[in-house]
Design a protein around this motif. Structure first.
Motif, PDB file in Angstrom:
ATOM      1  N   ILE A 231       0.826  -1.217   0.000  1.00  0.00           N
ATOM      2  CA  ILE A 231       0.000   0.000   0.000  1.00  0.00           C
ATOM      3  C   ILE A 231       0.862   1.270   0.000  1.00  0.00           C
ATOM      4  CG2 ILE A 231      -0.277   0.256   2.511  1.00  0.00           C
ATOM      5  CD1 ILE A 231      -3.280   0.906   1.874  1.00  0.00           C
ATOM      6  N   ALA A 232       2.073   1.179   0.554  1.00  0.00           N
ATOM      7  CA  ALA A 232       2.927   2.372   0.646  1.00  0.00           C
ATOM      8  C   ALA A 232       3.731   2.605  -0.630  1.00  0.00           C
ATOM      9  CB  ALA A 232       3.857   2.247   1.849  1.00  0.00           C
ATOM     10  N   THR A 233       4.306   1.525  -1.178  1.00  0.00           N
ATOM     11  CA  THR A 233       5.205   1.687  -2.327  1.00  0.00           C
ATOM     12  C   THR A 233       4.548   1.338  -3.659  1.00  0.00           C
ATOM     13  OG1 THR A 233       5.976  -0.604  -2.220  1.00  0.00           O
ATOM     14  CG2 THR A 233       7.131   1.019  -0.849  1.00  0.00           C
ATOM     15  N   LEU A 234       3.364   0.677  -3.612  1.00  0.00           N
ATOM     16  CA  LEU A 234       2.652   0.155  -4.794  1.00  0.00           C
ATOM     17  C   LEU A 234       3.432  -0.963  -5.501  1.00  0.00           C
ATOM     18  CD1 LEU A 234       1.026   3.333  -6.453  1.00  0.00           C
ATOM     19  CD2 LEU A 234       0.199   1.903  -4.579  1.00  0.00           C
ATOM     20  N   ALA A 235       4.470  -1.478  -4.847  1.00  0.00           N
ATOM     21  CA  ALA A 235       5.226  -2.595  -5.438  1.00  0.00           C
ATOM     22  C   ALA A 235       4.373  -3.856  -5.422  1.00  0.00           C
ATOM     23  CB  ALA A 235       6.507  -2.835  -4.643  1.00  0.00           C
ATOM     24  N   HIS A 236       4.510  -4.674  -6.483  1.00  0.00           N
ATOM     25  CA  HIS A 236       3.771  -5.929  -6.549  1.00  0.00           C
ATOM     26  C   HIS A 236       4.382  -6.909  -5.546  1.00  0.00           C
ATOM     27  CE1 HIS A 236       2.486  -9.857  -8.361  1.00  0.00           C
ATOM     28  NE2 HIS A 236       1.361  -9.181  -8.444  1.00  0.00           N
ATOM     29  N   VAL A 237       3.530  -7.469  -4.663  1.00  0.00           N
ATOM     30  CA  VAL A 237       4.018  -8.367  -3.615  1.00  0.00           C
ATOM     31  C   VAL A 237       3.928  -9.822  -4.078  1.00  0.00           C
ATOM     32  CG1 VAL A 237       3.648  -9.179  -1.244  1.00  0.00           C
ATOM     33  CG2 VAL A 237       3.377  -6.741  -1.797  1.00  0.00           C
ATOM     34  N   CYS A 238       2.743 -10.232  -4.576  1.00  0.00           N
ATOM     35  CA  CYS A 238       2.579 -11.610  -5.029  1.00  0.00           C
ATOM     36  C   CYS A 238       1.263 -11.775  -5.777  1.00  0.00           C
ATOM     37  CB  CYS A 238       2.640 -12.593  -3.851  1.00  0.00           C
ATOM     38  SG  CYS A 238       1.282 -12.406  -2.696  1.00  0.00           S
ATOM     39  N   SER A 239       1.139 -12.926  -6.438  1.00  0.00           N
ATOM     40  CA  SER A 239      -0.125 -13.340  -7.068  1.00  0.00           C
ATOM     41  C   SER A 239      -0.664 -14.519  -6.266  1.00  0.00           C
ATOM     42  CB  SER A 239       0.102 -13.796  -8.509  1.00  0.00           C
ATOM     43  OG  SER A 239       0.614 -12.746  -9.288  1.00  0.00           O
ATOM     44  N   LEU A 240      -1.962 -14.485  -5.978  1.00  0.00           N
ATOM     45  CA  LEU A 240      -2.604 -15.604  -5.287  1.00  0.00           C
ATOM     46  C   LEU A 240      -3.429 -16.371  -6.318  1.00  0.00           C
ATOM     47  CD1 LEU A 240      -3.828 -13.754  -2.059  1.00  0.00           C
ATOM     48  CD2 LEU A 240      -1.667 -14.951  -2.438  1.00  0.00           C
ATOM     49  N   THR A 241      -3.067 -17.610  -6.546  1.00  0.00           N
ATOM     50  CA  THR A 241      -3.751 -18.394  -7.572  1.00  0.00           C
ATOM     51  C   THR A 241      -4.590 -19.475  -6.910  1.00  0.00           C
ATOM     52  OG1 THR A 241      -1.856 -19.861  -7.753  1.00  0.00           O
ATOM     53  CG2 THR A 241      -1.916 -17.989  -9.246  1.00  0.00           C
TER      54      THR A 241
END
Length: 377
Positions: A290-300
């Motif tokens: 939420i702070a950096t807008l970096a992609h953390v992961c995909s949940l499949t």
């Protein structure tokens, strides 16, 4: 994934059910002791004993009164604390709508549902057996979106109208007959404003007067299918085709930040303390910092469009529920980004969800609302 220009193949696209006209059938104050005629429900207990009260119905799968395993600690504010380990079970079903249930919203002890049949229904969450307390014919066509203000329920429909209702008696207090040029696909509100979105546009309305106060046209002809409001930051989040935008939710409603994604059309959005979470047309859930807008992961795990996301958080953990057109609801642990459970109780696409204390309500194209609760392991 239905981006630029063309009308999407859209979980928020109403299915073709004829609209029905329902009569109001309960006390305006939804009193515990009804003074306003019969309750519009039937209750089926576990042994199929049936007490019939009319058109809408409730089915119960478990008696919760003395279940030793149903034990979630109460939080300081009377809310329930979700804490591992638990398993989630379906404990009942609300029936009565005659079309897809597009939206669910919870406030105090009442659940509000809106449907392709054009109606809004109110259900008793504190005593599930009381079922449907009141039904109003809200929209000429589908009632698509609901949002709850302090004393007001807002609804939007495929008839293009935006309506406000007194939360306590479900009487209409305001209407904008043509709020958007196209179908209203998402709606949220804060203390002062209602935010609605459609094709290429977000509009901001005064919650008291329903006067339009601002318009955001920033979406290069794509559908804005998902909105989320974050109270801590007073930000509005919007999801469109390959884009997440963050806006101030008051003042000048200016753009705070935006993020290009490459996962296609965003159909659902949720915001937690740490994350922005999107549900996409490509069947995955994407998590961003939420702070950096970096992609953390995909949940499949889903095999259909992810149509709805809800988060519940406490000191003891952070959990998410995702609903999909694949008919399932997946439960996730946001502490370690692992799946906890897949709930398979609907027969058709899941489109709506609400969390109240330790209950999760899901609405589907199968015209039913399922009630889930966690049980300690």
């Amino acid at each position: 994934g239905g981006g630029g220009g063309q009308h999407p193949q859209h979980p928020h696209h109403p299915s073709r059910h004829g609209s029905t006209s329902d009569v109001a059938v309960a006390t305006p104050q939804y009193a515990r002791r009804s003074t306003f005629g019969e309750h519009n429900n039937s209750y089926y207990s576990g042994n199929n004993r049936r007490d019939s009260y009319g058109g809408s119905s409730v089915t119960s799968h478990h008696s919760l009164t003395h279940d030793p395993h149903h034990h979630m600690h109460r939080g300081g504010g009377g809310g329930f604390i979700w804490q591992m380990p638990f398993t989630v079970k379906c404990i009942g079903t609300f029936r009565g709508h005659k079309g897809t249930i597009w939206s669910l919203a919870a406030s105090r002890e009442f659940l509000y549902s809106s449907s392709s049949d054009g109606s809004i229904k109110v259900w008793d969450m504190a005593d599930l057996r009381r079922g449907c307390l009141k039904t109003v014919s809200a929209h000429k066509d589908c009632a698509m979106c609901l949002a709850i203000g302090k004393v007001t329920l807002f609804s939007a429909g495929t008839d293009l109208s935006l309506r406000s209702w007194n939360l306590h008696n479900l009487e209409e207090v305001g209407v904008v007959e043509r709020a958007h040029d196209g179908m209203i696909s998402a709606m949220v509100c804060n203390k002062e404003y209602v935010f609605t979105s459609s094709h290429g546009c977000i509009k901001v309305w005064n919650g008291l007067t329903l006067q339009e106060v601002h318009r955001i046209e920033h979406f290069s002809q794509s559908w804005v299918r998902a909105l989320a409001y974050n109270r801590r930051r007073d930000y509005l989040y919007s999801g469109s085709y390959n884009k997440i935008h963050v806006w101030r939710a008051s003042g000048d409603f200016s753009l705070v930040s935006s993020l290009e994604t490459n996962y296609g059309a965003i159909y659902s959005l949720a915001v937690s303390k740490k994350y922005i979470i999107t549900g996409t047309h490509n069947q995955n859930v994407q998590v961003y910092d939420i702070a950096t807008l970096a992609h953390v992961c995909s949940l499949t795990g889903h095999i259909g469009t992810v149509t709805v996301l809800r988060v519940t958080e406490s000191f003891h953990g952070s959990f998410m529920f995702s609903g999909s057109s694949d008919t399932t609801v997946q439960v996730w642990n946001l502490e370690n980004m692992l799946p906890i459970q897949a709930l398979q109780r609907h027969e058709k696409a899941v489109h709506s969800m609400a969390i109240w204390q330790d209950s999760v309500f899901t609405g589907s194209e199968d015209m039913e609302i399922k009630v889930f609760r966690p049980f300690k392991l």
